[in-house]
Design a protein around this motif. Structure first.
Motif, PDB file in Angstrom:
ATOM      1  N   GLN B  40       0.821  -1.208   0.000  1.00 53.31           N
ATOM      2  CA  GLN B  40       0.000   0.000   0.000  1.00 53.31           C
ATOM      3  C   GLN B  40       0.861   1.267   0.000  1.00 53.31           C
ATOM      4  O   GLN B  40       0.498   2.262  -0.595  1.00 53.31           O
ATOM      5  N   PHE B  41       1.974   1.197   0.719  1.00 51.54           N
ATOM      6  CA  PHE B  41       2.854   2.368   0.868  1.00 51.54           C
ATOM      7  C   PHE B  41       4.293   1.910   0.619  1.00 51.54           C
ATOM      8  O   PHE B  41       4.968   1.469   1.544  1.00 51.54           O
ATOM      9  N   PRO B  42       4.747   1.994  -0.636  1.00 52.86           N
ATOM     10  CA  PRO B  42       6.072   1.439  -0.983  1.00 52.86           C
ATOM     11  C   PRO B  42       7.211   1.944  -0.097  1.00 52.86           C
ATOM     12  O   PRO B  42       8.215   1.263   0.058  1.00 52.86           O
ATOM     13  N   GLU B  43       7.054   3.145   0.490  1.00 59.02           N
ATOM     14  CA  GLU B  43       8.129   3.674   1.331  1.00 59.02           C
ATOM     15  C   GLU B  43       8.437   2.781   2.537  1.00 59.02           C
ATOM     16  O   GLU B  43       9.526   2.844   3.099  1.00 59.02           O
ATOM     17  N   PHE B  44       7.468   1.966   2.957  1.00 57.44           N
ATOM     18  CA  PHE B  44       7.728   1.028   4.055  1.00 57.44           C
ATOM     19  C   PHE B  44       8.820   0.030   3.676  1.00 57.44           C
ATOM     20  O   PHE B  44       9.497  -0.512   4.532  1.00 57.44           O
ATOM     21  N   GLY B  45       8.973  -0.174   2.357  1.00 57.18           N
ATOM     22  CA  GLY B  45       9.937  -1.150   1.885  1.00 57.18           C
ATOM     23  C   GLY B  45      11.366  -0.823   2.264  1.00 57.18           C
ATOM     24  O   GLY B  45      12.209  -1.715   2.373  1.00 57.18           O
ATOM     25  N   LYS B  46      11.663   0.464   2.469  1.00 55.84           N
ATOM     26  CA  LYS B  46      13.062   0.807   2.755  1.00 55.84           C
ATOM     27  C   LYS B  46      13.378   0.828   4.248  1.00 55.84           C
ATOM     28  O   LYS B  46      14.508   1.070   4.642  1.00 55.84           O
ATOM     29  N   LEU B  47      12.372   0.572   5.107  1.00 54.55           N
ATOM     30  CA  LEU B  47      12.637   0.544   6.552  1.00 54.55           C
ATOM     31  C   LEU B  47      13.194  -0.831   6.939  1.00 54.55           C
ATOM     32  O   LEU B  47      12.540  -1.843   6.736  1.00 54.55           O
ATOM     33  N   SER B  48      14.409  -0.853   7.472  1.00 53.11           N
ATOM     34  CA  SER B  48      15.043  -2.154   7.724  1.00 53.11           C
ATOM     35  C   SER B  48      14.696  -2.741   9.079  1.00 53.11           C
ATOM     36  O   SER B  48      14.716  -3.949   9.269  1.00 53.11           O
ATOM     37  N   SER B  49      14.376  -1.905  10.057  1.00 49.79           N
ATOM     38  CA  SER B  49      14.010  -2.402  11.391  1.00 49.79           C
ATOM     39  C   SER B  49      12.663  -1.804  11.743  1.00 49.79           C
ATOM     40  O   SER B  49      12.518  -0.595  11.801  1.00 49.79           O
ATOM     41  N   LEU B  50      11.674  -2.640  11.941  1.00 48.54           N
ATOM     42  CA  LEU B  50      10.321  -2.154  12.189  1.00 48.54           C
ATOM     43  C   LEU B  50       9.740  -3.006  13.301  1.00 48.54           C
ATOM     44  O   LEU B  50       9.557  -4.205  13.130  1.00 48.54           O
ATOM     45  N   ALA B  51       9.468  -2.406  14.463  1.00 46.82           N
ATOM     46  CA  ALA B  51       8.875  -3.200  15.538  1.00 46.82           C
ATOM     47  C   ALA B  51       7.353  -3.170  15.408  1.00 46.82           C
ATOM     48  O   ALA B  51       6.765  -2.128  15.148  1.00 46.82           O
ATOM     49  N   ASP B  69      -7.545  -7.383  17.670  1.00 50.88           N
ATOM     50  CA  ASP B  69      -6.170  -7.162  18.156  1.00 50.88           C
ATOM     51  C   ASP B  69      -5.818  -5.675  18.070  1.00 50.88           C
ATOM     52  O   ASP B  69      -6.194  -5.000  17.121  1.00 50.88           O
ATOM     53  N   GLU B  70      -5.082  -5.221  19.082  1.00 49.47           N
ATOM     54  CA  GLU B  70      -4.542  -3.863  19.023  1.00 49.47           C
ATOM     55  C   GLU B  70      -3.158  -3.943  18.418  1.00 49.47           C
ATOM     56  O   GLU B  70      -2.252  -4.519  19.006  1.00 49.47           O
ATOM     57  N   ILE B  71      -3.007  -3.352  17.230  1.00 54.11           N
ATOM     58  CA  ILE B  71      -1.736  -3.461  16.507  1.00 54.11           C
ATOM     59  C   ILE B  71      -1.076  -2.083  16.459  1.00 54.11           C
ATOM     60  O   ILE B  71      -1.744  -1.075  16.250  1.00 54.11           O
ATOM     61  N   ALA B  72       0.237  -2.070  16.654  1.00 55.26           N
ATOM     62  CA  ALA B  72       0.973  -0.815  16.539  1.00 55.26           C
ATOM     63  C   ALA B  72       2.242  -1.041  15.733  1.00 55.26           C
ATOM     64  O   ALA B  72       2.893  -2.079  15.887  1.00 55.26           O
ATOM     65  N   ILE B  73       2.556  -0.087  14.863  1.00 55.43           N
ATOM     66  CA  ILE B  73       3.822  -0.131  14.114  1.00 55.43           C
ATOM     67  C   ILE B  73       4.740   0.924  14.712  1.00 55.43           C
ATOM     68  O   ILE B  73       4.398   2.109  14.753  1.00 55.43           O
ATOM     69  N   ILE B  74       5.892   0.465  15.206  1.00 62.57           N
ATOM     70  CA  ILE B  74       6.795   1.351  15.954  1.00 62.57           C
ATOM     71  C   ILE B  74       8.187   1.321  15.329  1.00 62.57           C
ATOM     72  O   ILE B  74       9.038   0.523  15.724  1.00 62.57           O
ATOM     73  N   PRO B  75       8.438   2.187  14.364  1.00 70.28           N
ATOM     74  CA  PRO B  75       9.778   2.226  13.764  1.00 70.28           C
ATOM     75  C   PRO B  75      10.780   2.836  14.754  1.00 70.28           C
ATOM     76  O   PRO B  75      10.381   3.525  15.694  1.00 70.28           O
ATOM     77  N   PRO B  76      12.064   2.578  14.545  1.00 68.85           N
ATOM     78  CA  PRO B  76      13.058   3.214  15.408  1.00 68.85           C
ATOM     79  C   PRO B  76      13.050   4.727  15.192  1.00 68.85           C
ATOM     80  O   PRO B  76      12.746   5.189  14.093  1.00 68.85           O
ATOM     81  N   VAL B  77      13.331   5.484  16.231  1.00 68.00           N
ATOM     82  CA  VAL B  77      13.456   6.937  16.091  1.00 68.00           C
ATOM     83  C   VAL B  77      14.827   7.344  16.615  1.00 68.00           C
ATOM     84  O   VAL B  77      15.366   6.712  17.517  1.00 68.00           O
ATOM     85  N   SER B  78      15.405   8.394  16.039  1.00 70.55           N
ATOM     86  CA  SER B  78      16.782   8.715  16.427  1.00 70.55           C
ATOM     87  C   SER B  78      16.918  10.091  17.048  1.00 70.55           C
ATOM     88  O   SER B  78      17.948  10.435  17.580  1.00 70.55           O
ATOM     89  N   GLY B  79      15.891  10.913  16.998  1.00 69.10           N
ATOM     90  CA  GLY B  79      16.037  12.307  17.408  1.00 69.10           C
ATOM     91  C   GLY B  79      16.388  12.459  18.873  1.00 69.10           C
ATOM     92  O   GLY B  79      16.050  11.632  19.697  1.00 69.10           O
ATOM     93  N   GLY B  80      17.089  13.547  19.167  1.00 68.11           N
ATOM     94  CA  GLY B  80      17.456  13.855  20.542  1.00 68.11           C
ATOM     95  C   GLY B  80      17.700  15.336  20.622  1.00 68.11           C
ATOM     96  O   GLY B  80      18.295  15.869  21.449  1.00 68.11           O
TER      97      GLY B  80
END
Lengths: 355, 80
Positions: B40-51, B69-80
């Motif tokens: 549905q969203f090809p950009e997801f294809g480039k995410l290598s680690s997806l919790a 089911d309660e589903i959540a997609i939690i990609p890594p975030v790097s900001g600080g």
């Protein structure tokens, strides 16, 4: 211990003199003195952690002040480690401070971390986050993780006793162009303040044994909806078996990136007409830039390649040296025959060298 | 089934909640969910680690999904 100074903690039920003594005896290393590091340092220092180490090699920028509230306008251009320790010393003169004017790297991580009981990951990039994880696993040190994206934050305590690690949640480091950082994405000043304060609280819990440490749980915070969620996750035992650091923590690139040290670049720039591409945002560019640089923000780069002269080398510049690498990774695909050179450490490093 | 989106996943889809609808041929496992999102969203294809979390628990690719089911997609975030 100063009874009057810490009186409200000493009289606090479930905390008291024993926990306070543990803070006094504790040595905590804070990696990064930016949006997350500032609240962590401010509160750990105020609450009475005896020894604080600070690792950073950035200078204070005007665009930091909206969230890095330890710094003043007069600190702009000064190394964060210096400005932070100066402010923290006047906040609490009993604390012992160790400043490390360097970025944490494969070469120094184990040596620096070895002296501490607990590490705070207050960095802003994936390579350092994975390095902290791996070094802490090797040295068997817990670390408090905090990270943010826009109005959202993540907090957890990794490698605590038998608990899981960062790699148990995210096994492999994302590639350079996957996830943006605060410099590109923007951040509301208070969000790192909230996330950093949660990190400081978890640090106190780890050090004193008070409360339930956020181990094996990822805390997610959404500031726009004021919603908290906790995700449970478990350990992958393989991640605890590490015997050495990875050989490389730079963003993985199929083609190696050519780079130039800031001092060498400045010498070259004095004597030669260079093609310099500044990939920062317009706001960053307007604050200050090299006179002879061409401004193409990273977000527009792929549609503006025609502006780059492919027959002469192009030097890429950003604020800290991350986006310039991303730009080169992107262009190596689009313009495979051209030569691209990364100016290591970006404007932050150039400013240090110029001073 | 509805999926809560965090970080870059929210930016890619453009909203915090993504509905998978009620169709019977929807994704039946975490792996199928990941494949569905990439489709549905090809950009997801480039995410290598997806919790992915199912009912507030980290879920590996082979975990099955069911209605409610309660589903959540939690990609890594790097900001600080």
């Amino acid at each position: 211990m100063h009874e009057e100074r810490y009186n409200r903690q000493l009289i606090l039920k479930d905390f008291g003199p024993e926990a306070q003594q543990k803070l006094t005896d504790a040595k905590v290393l804070v990696v990064g003195a930016g949006g997350l590091g500032v609240p962590v340092l401010t509160y750990l220092n105020a609450m009475g952690v005896g020894t604080l180490g600070v690792v950073d090699n950035d200078v204070v920028a005007l665009s930091n002040l909206h969230r890095q509230v330890l710094y003043n306008e007069s600190d702009v251009g000064m190394l964060k480690v210096k400005a932070a320790i100066r402010a923290l010393s006047s906040q609490n003169k009993t604390t012992r401070f160790h400043g490390y004017e360097t970025f944490l790297a494969k070469e120094n991580a184990l040596e620096i971390i070895a002296d501490y009981d607990l590490v705070i990951d207050a960095t802003d990039n994936f390579p350092t986050r994975y390095l902290i994880n791996d070094a802490c696993v090797l040295l068997k040190k817990p670390f408090v993780y905090g990270a943010l994206h826009g109005f959202e934050g993540q907090v957890s305590v990794f490698n605590y006793q038998d608990g899981p690690t960062y790699r148990c949640l995210y096994p492999t480091m994302p590639k350079a162009d996957e996830v943006p950082n605060c410099n590109e994405h923007g951040v509301l000043g208070i969000i790192p303040g909230i996330v950093g304060n949660f990190q400081a609280l978890e640090a106190v819990k780890v050090l004193t044994g008070v409360g339930q440490v956020l181990s094996g749980r990822l805390l997610l915070y959404n500031g726009l909806d004021a919603v908290f969620q906790k995700i449970k996750f478990s350990q992958n035992p393989e991640n605890k078996l590490r015997t050495e650091l990875e050989t490389n923590y730079d963003f993985e690139c199929e083609v190696p990136i050519q780079s130039i040290a800031p001092a060498d670049f400045l010498v070259l720039n004095e004597t030669t007409q260079l093609q310099i591409i500044d990939v920062r945002t317009l706001a960053e560019y307007e604050v200050g830039h090299l006179e002879n640089s061409l401004h193409i923000p990273l977000a527009n780069l792929s549609s503006r390649t025609a502006e780059i002269d492919q027959h002469v080398p192009a030097y890429f510049l950003c604020q800290s040296g991350v986006r310039s690498q991303k730009a080169i990774v992107l262009l190596q695909e689009l313009m495979p025959t051209s030569q691209f050179i990364d100016i290591s450490g970006g404007m932050n490093k150039l400013q240090v060298v110029i001073r | 089934m509805e999926v809560l989106l965090f970080g870059i996943a929210k930016d890619i889809v453009g909203q915090t909640l993504y509905s998978l609808g009620d169709s019977v041929d929807g994704p039946n496992s975490v792996l199928e969910l990941k494949q569905h999102m990439v489709q549905q969203f090809p950009e997801f294809g480039k995410l290598s680690s997806l919790a992915i979390a199912v009912n507030s628990e980290y879920a590996a690719d082979d975990v099955s999904l069911k209605q409610g089911d309660e589903i959540a997609i939690i990609p890594p975030v790097s900001g600080g």
